[in-house]
Design an enzyme around this catalytic site. Sequence first.
Site, PDB file in Angstrom:
ATOM      1  N   ASP A  73       0.788  -1.109  -0.117  1.00 38.25           N
ATOM      2  CA  ASP A  73       0.019   0.021  -0.169  1.00 38.25           C
ATOM      3  C   ASP A  73       0.783   1.323  -0.047  1.00 38.25           C
ATOM      4  O   ASP A  73       2.121   0.955   0.276  1.00 38.25           O
ATOM      5  CB  ASP A  73      -0.987   0.045   1.165  1.00 38.25           C
TER       6      ASP A  73
ATOM      7  N   LYS B  99      -3.786   3.045  -2.480  1.00 41.52           N
ATOM      8  CA  LYS B  99      -5.038   3.721  -2.879  1.00 41.52           C
ATOM      9  C   LYS B  99      -5.134   5.033  -1.909  1.00 41.52           C
ATOM     10  O   LYS B  99      -5.200   4.847  -0.530  1.00 41.52           O
ATOM     11  CB  LYS B  99      -6.335   2.931  -2.482  1.00 41.52           C
TER      12      LYS B  99
ATOM     13  N   MET C 135      -9.090   8.561   8.544  1.00 41.04           N
ATOM     14  CA  MET C 135      -9.548   9.331   7.279  1.00 41.04           C
ATOM     15  C   MET C 135     -10.633  10.357   7.563  1.00 41.04           C
ATOM     16  O   MET C 135     -11.506  10.475   6.793  1.00 41.04           O
ATOM     17  CB  MET C 135     -10.130   8.283   6.308  1.00 41.04           C
TER      18      MET C 135
END
Length: 279
Positions: A47, A69, A184
């Site tokens: 990642d 991502k 997030m």
Amino acid sequence: MIENAFAHLPALEPGTVWLVGAGPGDPGLLTLLAAKGLAEADVVVHDALVNEECLKLARPDAVLEYAGKRGGKPSAKQRDISLRLVELARSGKRVLRLKGGDPFVFGRGGEEALTLVEHNVPFRIVPGITAGIGGLAYAGIPVTHRDINHAVTFLTGHDSSGIVPDAINWDAIGRGSPVIVMYMAMKHIAQISSSLMAAGRKADEPVAFVCNAATSGQQVLETTLGEATAAVEASGLEPPAIVVVGEVVRLRSSLDWLGALGGRRLKPDPFRQSGKETA
């Protein structure tokens, strides 16, 4: 010897996928099983948030494939990443899928594992230290402290469409959880802080943003729920970040151990100072 620590651990077999958590940043937080898998993998699919120092533990001839991502940036589709793992395993490779934090904590590890099950690919889950715990620890903020809270809520600040999830009951969380840890969430802090204050949280409640947690670039912003939006904008800080809301943030003045290594003088326990004592 480190080799002796690996001796009785399982081997990463050909045609198998390990879904491995790399922890919040510091490569020293990798588990022994994660380090052994890196040393054995033919292919490491990693990642964006994996520290490059962790990747240096891979075999010299291992293939490193980026599958990051990042919100708002072009990135591979999750289904394509999952099917790539299947493809690599079916070709006889030893496959290690390296994910920041823990693969099962807002990491899509469950989705990838389900795809492997669908295609009859053997796999192993190797948990990692999630950023919502380890990243805050590196900022000197405990997620629980018996003078303050007996519960903590972990949540994501955006869903797969990039907006604040409608499924989150902000009123219930705001009223019922003394400490809230958000992944997030930095991009949507204005909406989130408004929702929490509407649920009864006080505007002067402490909030901290821990950016690039457990790395050499770690930065911590301490503010309040009412000032959070303006403080983030003024700071110029950018994600990735962990956001924590609650009185535990006040303990940073006493527990910022990284700051102390750099010369910060830590204060006595602020809750004992205020008259609270633990039994």
